[in-house]
Structure formats: structure tokens, C-alpha cells
Design a protein around this motif. Structure first.
Motif, PDB file in Angstrom:
ATOM      1  N   MET A 107      17.708  75.688  49.959  1.00 44.34           N
ATOM      2  CA  MET A 107      17.774  75.783  48.520  1.00 44.34           C
ATOM      3  C   MET A 107      17.688  74.399  47.895  1.00 44.34           C
ATOM      4  SD  MET A 107      18.163  77.891  46.157  1.00 44.34           S
ATOM      5  CE  MET A 107      18.850  78.235  44.629  1.00 44.34           C
ATOM      6  N   GLU A 108      18.386  73.463  48.513  1.00 44.03           N
ATOM      7  CA  GLU A 108      18.370  72.098  48.023  1.00 44.03           C
ATOM      8  C   GLU A 108      16.953  71.531  48.119  1.00 44.03           C
ATOM      9  OE1 GLU A 108      20.361  67.968  49.283  1.00 44.03           O
ATOM     10  OE2 GLU A 108      21.707  69.694  49.351  1.00 44.03           O
ATOM     11  N   GLN A 109      16.235  71.884  49.150  1.00 37.33           N
ATOM     12  CA  GLN A 109      14.851  71.444  49.346  1.00 37.33           C
ATOM     13  C   GLN A 109      13.967  71.979  48.206  1.00 37.33           C
ATOM     14  OE1 GLN A 109      13.123  69.650  51.380  1.00 37.33           O
ATOM     15  NE2 GLN A 109      14.338  69.305  53.201  1.00 37.33           N
ATOM     16  N   VAL A 110      14.178  73.249  47.857  1.00 40.73           N
ATOM     17  CA  VAL A 110      13.390  73.888  46.797  1.00 40.73           C
ATOM     18  C   VAL A 110      13.663  73.176  45.463  1.00 40.73           C
ATOM     19  CG1 VAL A 110      13.045  76.028  45.496  1.00 40.73           C
ATOM     20  CG2 VAL A 110      13.279  76.097  47.974  1.00 40.73           C
ATOM     21  N   LEU A 111      14.939  72.925  45.176  1.00 41.75           N
ATOM     22  CA  LEU A 111      15.307  72.230  43.935  1.00 41.75           C
ATOM     23  C   LEU A 111      14.728  70.820  43.904  1.00 41.75           C
ATOM     24  CD1 LEU A 111      19.022  73.334  43.468  1.00 41.75           C
ATOM     25  CD2 LEU A 111      17.043  74.068  42.150  1.00 41.75           C
ATOM     26  N   LYS A 112      14.786  70.152  45.046  1.00 42.82           N
ATOM     27  CA  LYS A 112      14.236  68.807  45.132  1.00 42.82           C
ATOM     28  C   LYS A 112      12.726  68.825  44.879  1.00 42.82           C
ATOM     29  CE  LYS A 112      14.170  64.809  48.173  1.00 42.82           C
ATOM     30  NZ  LYS A 112      14.478  64.251  49.460  1.00 42.82           N
ATOM     31  N   ARG A 113      12.083  69.819  45.487  1.00 40.82           N
ATOM     32  CA  ARG A 113      10.617  69.961  45.323  1.00 40.82           C
ATOM     33  C   ARG A 113      10.281  70.299  43.877  1.00 40.82           C
ATOM     34  NH1 ARG A 113       6.094  67.939  46.496  1.00 40.82           N
ATOM     35  NH2 ARG A 113       4.420  69.395  46.768  1.00 40.82           N
ATOM     36  N   LEU A 114      11.039  71.175  43.238  1.00 32.60           N
ATOM     37  CA  LEU A 114      10.822  71.519  41.829  1.00 32.60           C
ATOM     38  C   LEU A 114      11.028  70.288  40.934  1.00 32.60           C
ATOM     39  CD1 LEU A 114      12.503  75.033  41.495  1.00 32.60           C
ATOM     40  CD2 LEU A 114      10.077  74.498  41.354  1.00 32.60           C
ATOM     41  N   TYR A 115      12.018  69.475  41.253  1.00 34.96           N
ATOM     42  CA  TYR A 115      12.285  68.256  40.507  1.00 34.96           C
ATOM     43  C   TYR A 115      11.107  67.285  40.637  1.00 34.96           C
ATOM     44  CZ  TYR A 115      14.390  63.896  38.966  1.00 34.96           C
ATOM     45  OH  TYR A 115      14.641  62.710  38.321  1.00 34.96           O
ATOM     46  N   ILE A 135       8.006  68.083  41.314  1.00 35.77           N
ATOM     47  CA  ILE A 135       6.865  68.670  40.585  1.00 35.77           C
ATOM     48  C   ILE A 135       7.031  68.430  39.085  1.00 35.77           C
ATOM     49  CG2 ILE A 135       5.744  70.844  39.951  1.00 35.77           C
ATOM     50  CD1 ILE A 135       6.320  71.802  42.826  1.00 35.77           C
ATOM     51  N   GLU A 136       8.233  68.647  38.602  1.00 34.02           N
ATOM     52  CA  GLU A 136       8.508  68.445  37.180  1.00 34.02           C
ATOM     53  C   GLU A 136       8.318  66.975  36.800  1.00 34.02           C
ATOM     54  OE1 GLU A 136      12.151  68.901  34.013  1.00 34.02           O
ATOM     55  OE2 GLU A 136      12.121  70.248  35.750  1.00 34.02           O
ATOM     56  N   ALA A 186       5.003  62.872  34.258  1.00 39.15           N
ATOM     57  CA  ALA A 186       4.231  61.628  34.354  1.00 39.15           C
ATOM     58  C   ALA A 186       2.782  61.869  33.939  1.00 39.15           C
ATOM     59  CB  ALA A 186       4.313  61.072  35.767  1.00 39.15           C
ATOM     60  N   ILE A 187       2.222  62.990  34.363  1.00 38.99           N
ATOM     61  CA  ILE A 187       0.845  63.340  33.995  1.00 38.99           C
ATOM     62  C   ILE A 187       0.738  63.533  32.483  1.00 38.99           C
ATOM     63  CG2 ILE A 187      -0.913  65.150  34.175  1.00 38.99           C
ATOM     64  CD1 ILE A 187      -0.027  65.491  37.128  1.00 38.99           C
ATOM     65  N   MET A 188       1.715  64.209  31.892  1.00 40.59           N
ATOM     66  CA  MET A 188       1.721  64.454  30.441  1.00 40.59           C
ATOM     67  C   MET A 188       1.839  63.133  29.673  1.00 40.59           C
ATOM     68  SD  MET A 188       1.223  67.625  29.969  1.00 40.59           S
ATOM     69  CE  MET A 188       1.703  67.877  28.276  1.00 40.59           C
ATOM     70  N   GLN A 189       2.673  62.208  30.164  1.00 37.54           N
ATOM     71  CA  GLN A 189       2.832  60.915  29.504  1.00 37.54           C
ATOM     72  C   GLN A 189       1.527  60.119  29.565  1.00 37.54           C
ATOM     73  OE1 GLN A 189       6.203  59.038  31.361  1.00 37.54           O
ATOM     74  NE2 GLN A 189       7.685  60.057  30.015  1.00 37.54           N
ATOM     75  N   LYS A 190       0.898  60.146  30.745  1.00 35.82           N
ATOM     76  CA  LYS A 190      -0.365  59.434  30.897  1.00 35.82           C
ATOM     77  C   LYS A 190      -1.432  60.046  30.000  1.00 35.82           C
ATOM     78  CE  LYS A 190      -3.569  57.596  34.213  1.00 35.82           C
ATOM     79  NZ  LYS A 190      -3.792  57.137  35.536  1.00 35.82           N
ATOM     80  N   ALA A 191      -1.490  61.366  29.919  1.00 43.09           N
ATOM     81  CA  ALA A 191      -2.453  62.032  29.049  1.00 43.09           C
ATOM     82  C   ALA A 191      -2.194  61.672  27.586  1.00 43.09           C
ATOM     83  CB  ALA A 191      -2.381  63.545  29.244  1.00 43.09           C
TER      84      ALA A 191
END
Length: 102
Positions: A1-9, A11-12, A17-22
Motif C-alpha cells: 500500500m505504501e508503494q502504491v501511495l509513493k507511486r501515486l505521489y 505521478i502527481e 512539474a509537467i503542468m508548471q513547465k507547460a
């Protein structure tokens, strides 16, 4: 579960970062477009001013030419009238005198 949360974090964070660059790219493109627009407006104003100045000069020359022609024609007519008067002033005076007597 911690892995999933870490992965979601992750991704977010990556999405953020992509949105800021755009957003930065959008601001940069907007700035560039504004600069191009300002340069285009300036160029257009200069070209318009040059065209107006050129047309004004052409019209001024044309008007001056027409005035010179009218002046020359008036001078020619006045000379012709003066010559006619010098040639015929005695005859004209007699005609006027005759019309007054009658």
C-alpha cells in the motif's frame, strides 16, 4: 500500500512539474507573440507614415505644378489683353465716346 501511495505521489509530482513547465512555455509563447505583435504594429505604422508622406509630397508637387500652369496662363492672358489694349485703345475710346453721345 505504501508503494502504491509513493507511486501515486511520484505521478502527481511529475504531473505537477509537467503542468508548471507547460504554463511557463505558455507564458513564454505569449510574451513572444506580444513582442511580434508590437514589432508588426510598429512596422505597419512606419510603412503607413512613409506612404502618407510620399502621397502628400506627390500631391503637393501636383498642386504646385497646376498652380504654376494657372499662373503662366493668367500671365499670358494678361499680356494678350494688355497688347490688345495698347493696339486698340484709341479705337476703343472712340467706340465708348460714340456710345455715350448716342
Amino acid at each position: 500500500m505504501e508503494q502504491v501511495l509513493k507511486r501515486l505521489y511520484e505521478i502527481e509530482s511529475a504531473a505537477e512539474a509537467i503542468m508548471q513547465k507547460a504554463d511557463e512555455q505558455k507564458k513564454q509563447m505569449t510574451k513572444e507573440m506580444e513582442e511580434k505583435k508590437a514589432a508588426f504594429d510598429q512596422k505597419t505604422q512606419e510603412e503607413t507614415a512613409q506612404t502618407i508622406a510620399r502621397q502628400k509630397e506627390e500631391l503637393t508637387q501636383q498642386i504646385q505644378k497646376e498652380l504654376d500652369e494657372q499662373h503662366a496662363e493668367t500671365k499670358r492672358l494678361l499680356t494678350a489683353i494688355e497688347q490688345d489694349y495698347q493696339k486698340n485703345h484709341t479705337k476703343l475710346a472712340k467706340q465708348i465716346l460714340q456710345s455715350l453721345i448716342q
